[in-house]
Design a protein around this motif. Structure first.
Motif, PDB file in Angstrom:
ATOM      1  N   ALA A  21       1.020  -1.143  -0.093  1.00  0.00           N
ATOM      2  CA  ALA A  21       0.027  -0.143  -0.122  1.00  0.00           C
ATOM      3  C   ALA A  21       1.114   1.242  -0.107  1.00  0.00           C
ATOM      4  CB  ALA A  21      -0.999   0.054   1.148  1.00  0.00           C
ATOM      5  N   ILE A  29      -2.573   1.521   6.493  1.00  0.00           N
ATOM      6  CA  ILE A  29      -3.768   0.322   6.360  1.00  0.00           C
ATOM      7  C   ILE A  29      -4.140  -0.299   7.382  1.00  0.00           C
ATOM      8  CG2 ILE A  29      -3.781  -2.016   5.341  1.00  0.00           C
ATOM      9  CD1 ILE A  29      -4.194  -0.255   3.187  1.00  0.00           C
ATOM     10  N   ALA A  81      -8.138   1.784   4.045  1.00  0.00           N
ATOM     11  CA  ALA A  81      -6.825   2.551   3.585  1.00  0.00           C
ATOM     12  C   ALA A  81      -7.164   4.113   3.564  1.00  0.00           C
ATOM     13  CB  ALA A  81      -6.747   2.235   2.024  1.00  0.00           C
ATOM     14  N   LEU A 130      -3.730  -2.803  -5.376  1.00  0.00           N
ATOM     15  CA  LEU A 130      -3.337  -3.741  -4.199  1.00  0.00           C
ATOM     16  C   LEU A 130      -4.259  -4.852  -4.110  1.00  0.00           C
ATOM     17  CD1 LEU A 130      -2.081  -3.403  -1.268  1.00  0.00           C
ATOM     18  CD2 LEU A 130      -4.297  -2.236  -0.519  1.00  0.00           C
TER      19      LEU A 130
END
Length: 362
Positions: A21, A29, A81, A130
């Motif tokens: 990420a 995250i 996120a 992702l």
């Protein structure tokens, strides 16, 4: 959603997801579970009070917002996120700079988050990338990514997954990053260890409640969207209530006041991505200039911007209110001329707000 049936090392996978990420421009995250039942009573009360205004989809989806496994069957965990959006060029003391804009009545003020590329596009594509990285690691798995695009209790999931706590303005606050960030989620059928939540740190501060121009924050964590300038300039389709127009000042798209005043936003982080850099022409523009855009110019100059979704009619409505407020402060022939040019506009909505604005000039 296809169910994942393999074995995974949950803590290691979360660590890997966090590393991937960061490579994609995300700032943090977290992982939340799917039991949000304790949030259901608050959601129902907010809806029953009508605080959602014309956002009928809020009522339509009801408790599905608080039930991830109903929205996406098979969901076991939610990956949350955070992506910071403060423009890379934001200078020191940016909060004071933004407050100064509000003191210049003829300057059009667009909310900071909307001055760059549409965050929906940025986050959605990166959440998908992702998800692909996760699939490369564990094989095919069930997942769906969301960015303010479905009945998801984003702030609740973010708070439960350690992204921050719910501030009194209802936004998520982080001790390390303030509140100037976007949120996104990936609903997954993987059993991942949840991230620990953080404690609240608003204390006795009520700055966000006190500063709200329309007093839309009725009490800590209780927002009446119908009075919120962000709602009025973006989500609301009809005439802006007359009693609220003078309170809107020169804010033509969104409102940042509750974030600008928040002490925690001295820790707000600049974006690592160029996507959220300010577009030329949207920052510091004169109201008359933006009010003069034709529909074709509006569509061209807002391509790829979140502003485009409100359409040219609401754009003119919003700016007409701001011009009326500016004329109440001081006469400006260019602003009066801009309004006069729109008195015969095909839209009754625009004509009504233009007439109101002209009447503000003493």
């Amino acid at each position: 959603m296809a169910f994942y049936s393999g074995q995974i090392d949950g803590p290691q996978l979360v660590a890997d997801i966090q590393a991937w990420a960061r490579e994609l421009g995300f700032s943090q995250i977290g992982v939340a579970g799917v039991d949000l039942s304790s949030a259901e009573a608050g959601l129902l009360a907010w809806l029953s009070n009508g605080f959602h205004g014309e956002m009928a989809y809020m009522q339509t989806h009801g408790l599905k917002r608080a039930r991830p496994a109903e929205l996406v069957p098979g969901t076991v965990s939610v990956i949350t996120a955070r992506m910071d959006y403060l423009p890379r060029t934001a200078e020191e003391g940016w909060q004071s700079v933004e407050f100064e804009r509000l003191r210049r009545p003829q300057e059009a003020v667009v909310s900071l988050y909307a001055r760059g590329r549409d965050y929906h596009k940025v986050l959605r594509s990166r959440l998908q990338k992702l998800s692909e990285r996760i699939a490369e690691k564990v094989g095919p798995f069930g997942h769906r990514a969301f960015t303010d695009s479905a009945p998801v209790l984003e702030a609740e999931l973010a708070a439960r997954s350690g992204q921050g706590w719910r501030g009194k303005h209802t936004l998520v606050l982080s001790r390390e990053a303030g509140s100037m960030f976007f949120l996104g989620e990936i609903y997954v059928d993987l059993a991942l260890p949840p991230s620990p939540p953080v404690t609240e740190h608003c204390g006795t501060c009520s700055a966000c409640i006190d500063v709200c121009p329309t007093q839309a924050i009725l009490a800590p964590q209780r927002l009446d969207a119908r009075r919120c300038i962000s709602y009025l300039t973006i989500e609301h389709a009809g005439p802006i209530p007359e009693e609220l127009r003078a309170l809107m000042g020169n804010r033509i798209y969104g409102c940042d006041d509750c974030q600008l005043i928040c002490p925690w936003n001295k820790y707000a982080r600049r974006s690592a991505l160029p996507d959220f850099d300010e577009r030329e022409g949207l920052t510091g523009a004169h109201l008359a200039e933006l009010f003069g855009w034709t529909e074709d110019e509006f569509l061209r100059l807002t391509e790829g911007s979140p502003i485009r979704r409100i359409g040219h009619e609401r754009w003119l409505r919003n700016i007409a209110v701001a011009i009326g407020n500016a004329l109440r402060e001081a006469d400006d022939p260019s602003l009066r001329a801009a309004l006069q040019a729109r008195t015969q506009h095909p839209s009754a909505l625009v004509r009504e707000h233009v007439a109101w604005a002209l009447a503000q000039h003493a």
